[in-house]
Design a protein around this motif. Structure first.
Motif, PDB file in Angstrom:
ATOM      1  N   TYR A 382       8.104  -1.357   1.229  1.00 36.26           N
ATOM      2  CA  TYR A 382       7.300  -0.571   2.164  1.00 36.26           C
ATOM      3  C   TYR A 382       8.196   0.166   3.153  1.00 36.26           C
ATOM      4  CZ  TYR A 382       3.427  -3.757   0.858  1.00 36.26           C
ATOM      5  OH  TYR A 382       2.477  -4.482   0.193  1.00 36.26           O
ATOM      6  N   LEU A 399       2.584  -1.762   7.334  1.00 37.20           N
ATOM      7  CA  LEU A 399       3.338  -1.706   6.087  1.00 37.20           C
ATOM      8  C   LEU A 399       2.777  -0.557   5.259  1.00 37.20           C
ATOM      9  CD1 LEU A 399       3.618  -4.650   7.245  1.00 37.20           C
ATOM     10  CD2 LEU A 399       3.987  -5.387   4.888  1.00 37.20           C
ATOM     11  N   GLU A 401       2.756   2.224   2.161  1.00 37.15           N
ATOM     12  CA  GLU A 401       3.172   2.436   0.764  1.00 37.15           C
ATOM     13  C   GLU A 401       4.276   3.478   0.697  1.00 37.15           C
ATOM     14  OE1 GLU A 401      -0.171   3.461  -1.656  1.00 37.15           O
ATOM     15  OE2 GLU A 401      -1.370   1.729  -1.006  1.00 37.15           O
TER      16      GLU A 401
END
Length: 430
Positions: A382, A399, A401
């Motif tokens: 992440y 977090l 992507e």
């Protein structure tokens, strides 16, 4: 000996001191590493913390580790500075003969000169940042004029001393020119800013001025005091989109007997009214606070009152500390440390268990929303960032992507896709 390792223990206020010292050494041609995993310098400078028992213990253990390195021949000179040595200089000199020199918290000039370099007064507003380059801690004062029963800070740092406003604006401009986008405004007591120097609170005016500095995307406020809170600050928060809807407001307790024993100069009723007004005037604000369990005299009823308070107010951010019986404080001189350590810890754990559920519920409400996030770093799976409601190190992270369009140190729009008690999950908003 031109290689120095600086190790910083304790709070972000200490970190600012270390950064100023590192800047001085680099100006003199030294190579300086900060908190290195494998220190390799000829000289080590340990900037210690002396606030509570655990922090003091960590400082001593760190000094002993470096003393061992010196015995093995891996270090030529060991220097200790900061809060612990400001408070316990004589004891440290007697008990740690391996240490070559011991300085107080504010002896930067002497340290620099004793290592054979000229102290550069023209660098007073410059630091070598140890944080990621897009944010910096921004200390607006030293010391504290409060007399809280449990706190040793005034014994270490002395009375409150505000930094001149023009100096702080200049520092903010220099940090912005370096690429800093977020200022973490810190002090032992933000609420007191200006009273000593200008004879009136000036935190609102200071916040207004640094929010106007070009390039500063976020201004975040830490460590306000409830008694004498500067309400005009709330108008500034509403007037500037880049002043985060976030306030670190240290409350410590809610029962009137404990607030009186702690010498907080505020009542339960006044505390409720303060929180109500802050939330009314700054809708959506996230309040961070801290609580202390097990202060001398705390009864089960006092604790239950605090637990009920946490359940009712539903703080967005909260931390708890078991009381530490610190030498020479008012509580140490006047009260018996009569709450067993295991009870202090049990009470702290009970509050955090309640807070974990509250945090989970608050975070669930963010799922599906698109929020501005600053990206702090990239990890294997992440990108890691924060919303305006999150301070580094102590608050939840986002977090995000992986996406090729995301760059560390930038603001992005992120869609919140999931939430746990202390973390959010997100993807880049297209």
């Amino acid at each position: 000996m031109k290689k120095i390792d600086v190790v910083t223990l304790g709070c972000s206020k200490n970190l600012v001191d270390s950064e100023a010292l590192i800047r001085q050494f680099k100006a003199g041609g030294f190579t300086v590493a900060h908190d290195a995993d494998k220190p390799e310098g000829d000289i080590a400078i340990i900037n210690t913390c002396g606030f509570i028992g655990d922090a003091k213990e960590e400082s001593i253990e760190t000094i002993l580790d470096f003393a061992e390195a010196k015995k093995r021949g891996n270090l030529k000179k060991l220097i200790v500075m900061g809060c612990l040595s400001e408070r316990y200089s004589a004891q440290l000199k007697e008990e740690l003969p391996e240490v070559d020199a011991i300085y107080g918290k504010f002896d930067w000039k002497q340290i620099v000169e004793d290592l054979g370099q000229t102290y550069r007064a023209d660098l007073i507003n410059e630091r070598s940042l140890t944080t990621p380059g897009h944010y910096a801690y921004f200390k607006i004062s030293e010391g504290c004029n409060r007399s809280c029963s449990y706190c040793a800070i005034p014994l270490i740092t002395g009375k409150h001393q505000s930094k001149p406003m023009e100096q702080l604006v200049d520092e903010a401009e220099k940090l912005s020119a370096q690429g800093v986008k977020e200022l973490q405004v810190i002090a032992q007591d933000l609420s007191f800013y200006g009273l000593d120097m200008y004879k009136q609170p000036r935190l609102a005016e200071l916040t207004n001025q640094i929010a106007d500095v070009e390039g500063i995307g976020w201004v975040r406020l830490h460590y306000a005091y409830p008694a004498g809170f500067p309400y005009n600050l709330l108008k500034v928060m509403n007037a500037h989109p880049n002043v985060c809807n976030y306030l670190d407001l240290a409350l410590q307790h809610i029962s009137d007997p404990m607030l009186k024993a702690m010498r907080r100069h505020v009542t339960k009723e006044e505390t409720y009214k303060l929180i109500e007004r802050i939330r009314k005037e700054v809708p959506g604000i996230h309040i961070r606070t801290t609580m202390i369990t097990g202060h001398p005299g705390e009864t089960e009823q006092d604790f239950q009152e605090m637990l009920d308070f946490v359940k009712e107010i539903r703080f967005e951010r909260l931390g708890v500390f078991p009381y530490s019986h610190e030498e020479d404080t008012h509580a140490y001189r006047n009260y018996e440390d009569d709450v067993p350590q295991e009870v202090k810890q049990e009470r702290a754990d009970a509050i955090m268990q309640v807070q974990e559920q509250i945090s989970w519920e608050i975070n669930q409400e963010k799922i599906g929303k698109t929020m501005q996030v600053i990206v702090d770093r990239e990890e294997e799976d992440y990108f890691i960032g924060r919303t305006e409601f999150d301070s580094p190190e102590v608050d939840p992270e986002v977090l995000i992507e992986k996406d090729a369009a995301i760059k560390v140190g930038t603001f992005i729009k992120a869609e919140i896709t999931g939430a746990e008690s202390f973390d959010l999950f997100a993807k880049l908003s297209k």
